[in-house]
Scaffold this motif. Structure first.
Motif, PDB file in Angstrom:
ATOM      1  N   LEU A 191      -2.534 -18.419 -49.365  1.00 17.63           N
ATOM      2  CA  LEU A 191      -2.083 -19.864 -49.886  1.00 17.63           C
ATOM      3  C   LEU A 191      -1.068 -20.529 -49.038  1.00 17.63           C
ATOM      4  O   LEU A 191      -0.508 -20.166 -48.402  1.00 17.63           O
ATOM      5  N   PHE A 192      -0.892 -21.963 -49.524  1.00 16.82           N
ATOM      6  CA  PHE A 192      -0.442 -22.814 -48.597  1.00 16.82           C
ATOM      7  C   PHE A 192       1.060 -22.335 -48.494  1.00 16.82           C
ATOM      8  O   PHE A 192       1.728 -21.981 -49.455  1.00 16.82           O
ATOM      9  N   GLN A 193       1.570 -22.756 -47.324  1.00 13.59           N
ATOM     10  CA  GLN A 193       2.898 -22.165 -46.869  1.00 13.59           C
ATOM     11  C   GLN A 193       3.106 -20.581 -46.662  1.00 13.59           C
ATOM     12  O   GLN A 193       4.356 -20.324 -46.427  1.00 13.59           O
ATOM     13  N   THR A 194       2.353 -19.903 -46.876  1.00 17.06           N
ATOM     14  CA  THR A 194       2.472 -18.337 -46.624  1.00 17.06           C
ATOM     15  C   THR A 194       2.357 -18.062 -45.636  1.00 17.06           C
ATOM     16  O   THR A 194       1.781 -18.891 -44.509  1.00 17.06           O
ATOM     17  N   TYR A 197      -1.422 -18.108 -44.271  1.00 19.09           N
ATOM     18  CA  TYR A 197      -2.126 -19.255 -44.311  1.00 19.09           C
ATOM     19  C   TYR A 197      -1.653 -19.744 -42.932  1.00 19.09           C
ATOM     20  O   TYR A 197      -2.425 -20.383 -42.240  1.00 19.09           O
ATOM     21  N   CYS A 348      -4.800 -37.177 -52.531  1.00 18.97           N
ATOM     22  CA  CYS A 348      -4.387 -35.806 -53.350  1.00 18.97           C
ATOM     23  C   CYS A 348      -5.246 -35.952 -54.631  1.00 18.97           C
ATOM     24  O   CYS A 348      -5.200 -35.120 -55.457  1.00 18.97           O
ATOM     25  N   ASN A 351      -7.049 -33.040 -56.395  1.00 20.00           N
ATOM     26  CA  ASN A 351      -6.407 -32.054 -57.341  1.00 20.00           C
ATOM     27  C   ASN A 351      -5.964 -32.429 -58.618  1.00 20.00           C
ATOM     28  O   ASN A 351      -5.296 -31.709 -59.349  1.00 20.00           O
ATOM     29  N   CYS A 375      -4.260 -31.005 -51.108  1.00 17.47           N
ATOM     30  CA  CYS A 375      -3.195 -30.891 -51.883  1.00 17.47           C
ATOM     31  C   CYS A 375      -3.192 -30.038 -53.043  1.00 17.47           C
ATOM     32  O   CYS A 375      -2.342 -29.575 -53.807  1.00 17.47           O
ATOM     33  N   THR A 377      -3.897 -25.947 -54.343  1.00 22.25           N
ATOM     34  CA  THR A 377      -3.693 -24.420 -53.843  1.00 22.25           C
ATOM     35  C   THR A 377      -4.530 -23.621 -54.532  1.00 22.25           C
ATOM     36  O   THR A 377      -4.604 -23.558 -55.661  1.00 22.25           O
ATOM     37  N   GLY A 378      -5.234 -22.915 -53.697  1.00 23.99           N
ATOM     38  CA  GLY A 378      -6.393 -21.825 -54.211  1.00 23.99           C
ATOM     39  C   GLY A 378      -7.769 -22.285 -54.493  1.00 23.99           C
ATOM     40  O   GLY A 378      -7.696 -23.711 -54.541  1.00 23.99           O
ATOM     41  N   LYS A 382      -9.729 -26.286 -56.132  1.00 26.79           N
ATOM     42  CA  LYS A 382     -10.330 -27.031 -55.355  1.00 26.79           C
ATOM     43  C   LYS A 382     -11.832 -27.110 -55.891  1.00 26.79           C
ATOM     44  O   LYS A 382     -12.636 -28.197 -55.836  1.00 26.79           O
TER      45      LYS A 382
END
Length: 433
Positions: A191-194, A197, A348, A351, A375, A377-378, A382
């Motif tokens: 996921l975003f920012q992990t 990722y 975005c 989203n 924008c 997440t997951g 999407k």
């Protein structure tokens, strides 16, 4: 029309497409460096014929698949391979295809899959895939092949499970795990920012840089993208218009790293060398590849939007260029507008599916080659964004971990869902180019 008349029409229509598929495949020559243009055109030709056949309530791919399941047709039949070109995961596992057995041979895959030329270079689409995103990959590939006319793609994986999943789908897969700077945990969706990722995002320009060095133009696509009925490669070529443009990126801040087309010119190769060179400090800062491009490599490229703006930048370069400091080494990237931004007011917008409405890609003035859900997440949100605009093409029974046999086109049970995609020619040029 009587029932006998309808049955006769179905037989004639399917038989006609059998001839189209056999003739198209007969022109593919495996001894050439790149497949003949007829191989790339095959899915587009079939799609256009599908549109005509739709008037008779017959989908040839569906009919062929039913015959394949019933055992009256074999997967070794070139007609079957042609009819199922947009849904290879519905072929029996292990079906022999031109790229079979090349999952550890990047050069072999490039020679087999590349088409073109675009601006004089053989072109290939690179799709980066995690097994957590199986349904999104299928939706992306289906629309890319059927509507955008691109069969020249390679699916890249970085872990054993994703590679196995890709091969089970009968796709042209490449095991790129050997190019990883460090192993990536594949047990859960990145996921975003992990950390996972960030590593995966940097994996993209790292691999693409190696393909550019081999002399191929590269179209990169994320899997959370679905395509409209345009000739995608011709659209990129037309949008670059003439010598001097290095690549085409979707506009963001300043560009989006999820969908782009880059030429293997000196400027294109140098841009990616510089991009990859900041990978380690970027990862240390928590920056993914798009952050690195926008924050640490800004001196390596310029952007332009309108052709007049691009021409002005090119003219300025030519005026100031000298043999000592040539300006041509700096990439010039032409930006395409975001479809969500232009139609729904925000990059975005995908989203927020509750605010979206179905899109008619054949309406007058429509020029967006694809929709990219950012924008979110997951996978689930999407997918919801693509469904809301009518760009989701898989049956509801197709689940992330379910049988591949359930992943049939939604149009096989609800033909009207693709009507708006099939009523305009796939030879159109996108981006108002």
């Amino acid at each position: 029309m009587t029932n006998q008349g309808k049955s006769f029409c179905q037989i004639v229509c399917v038989a006609a497409l059998v001839g189209v598929a056999v003739v198209s495949f007969s022109f593919w020559d495996p001894t050439t460096a790149h497949p003949s243009p007829s191989r790339r055109r095959l899915s587009r030709v079939l799609a256009e014929d599908f549109s005509a056949v739709h008037l008779a309530a017959v989908d040839p791919a569906k009919e062929v698949h039913q015959a394949l399941v019933a055992g009256s047709l074999s997967a070794s039949n070139p007609m079957v391979l042609g009819a199922m070109a947009n849904t290879p995961w519905l072929l029996p596992p292990g079906t022999k295809l031109p790229y079979s057995g090349m999952e550890n041979d990047l050069d072999g895959l490039l020679r087999t899959q590349a088409s073109g030329p675009v601006q004089g270079f053989p072109a290939v689409t690179m799709v980066f895939f995690s097994h957590h995103h199986r349904t999104m990959l299928m939706n992306c590939v289906y629309s890319l092949s059927k509507f955008a006319g691109v069969s020249s793609f390679i699916v890249l994986t970085w872990d054993d499970r994703s590679l196995s999943t890709c091969l089970q789908m009968n796709l042209p897969c490449y095991n790129a795990s050997g190019l990883l700077p460090a192993p990536i945990d594949d047990h859960q969706e990145a996921l975003f920012q992990t950390e996972s990722y960030t590593q995966i995002m940097w994996f993209r320009p790292l691999v693409i840089s190696k393909v550019l060095e081999r002399g191929y133009a590269v179209h990169h696509t994320d899997v959370d993208i679905a395509y409209s009925p345009f000739d995608l490669y011709a659209s990129f070529g037309a949008y670059m218009k003439q010598t001097g443009i290095t690549g085409v990126f979707m506009a963001e801040l300043p560009v989006n790293g999820g969908n782009y087309f880059v030429l293997p010119t000196p400027a294109g190769r140098l841009l990616f060398q510089r991009w990859v060179s900041v990978m380690n400090p970027s990862i240390a800062l928590g920056y993914h590849d798009q952050d690195g491009l926008s924050r640490l490599v800004v001196a390596a490229y310029e952007t332009c939007d309108s052709w007049r703006q691009c021409a002005t930048r090119l003219a300025a370069r030519n005026k100031t260029s000298t043999s000592v400091s040539p300006q041509s080494s700096k990439a010039l990237l032409r930006r395409t507008p975001s479809a969500f931004q232009e139609l729904f007011g925000s990059w975005c917008a995908g989203n927020e599916p509750e605010k979206l409405t179905p899109v008619d890609p054949c309406q007058q003035g429509f020029s967006f080659a694809y929709f990219h859900v950012i924008c979110a997440t997951g996978a689930e949100p999407k997918v919801a964004g693509l469904k809301a605009i009518g760009y989701w093409f898989l049956d509801a029974a197709c689940a992330a971990e379910g049988p591949l046999s359930n992943c049939k086109p939604l149009a096989w049970s609800q033909p009207a869902v693709e009507d708006s995609f099939l009523r305009c020619p796939k030879t159109r040029i996108a981006f108002n180019a």
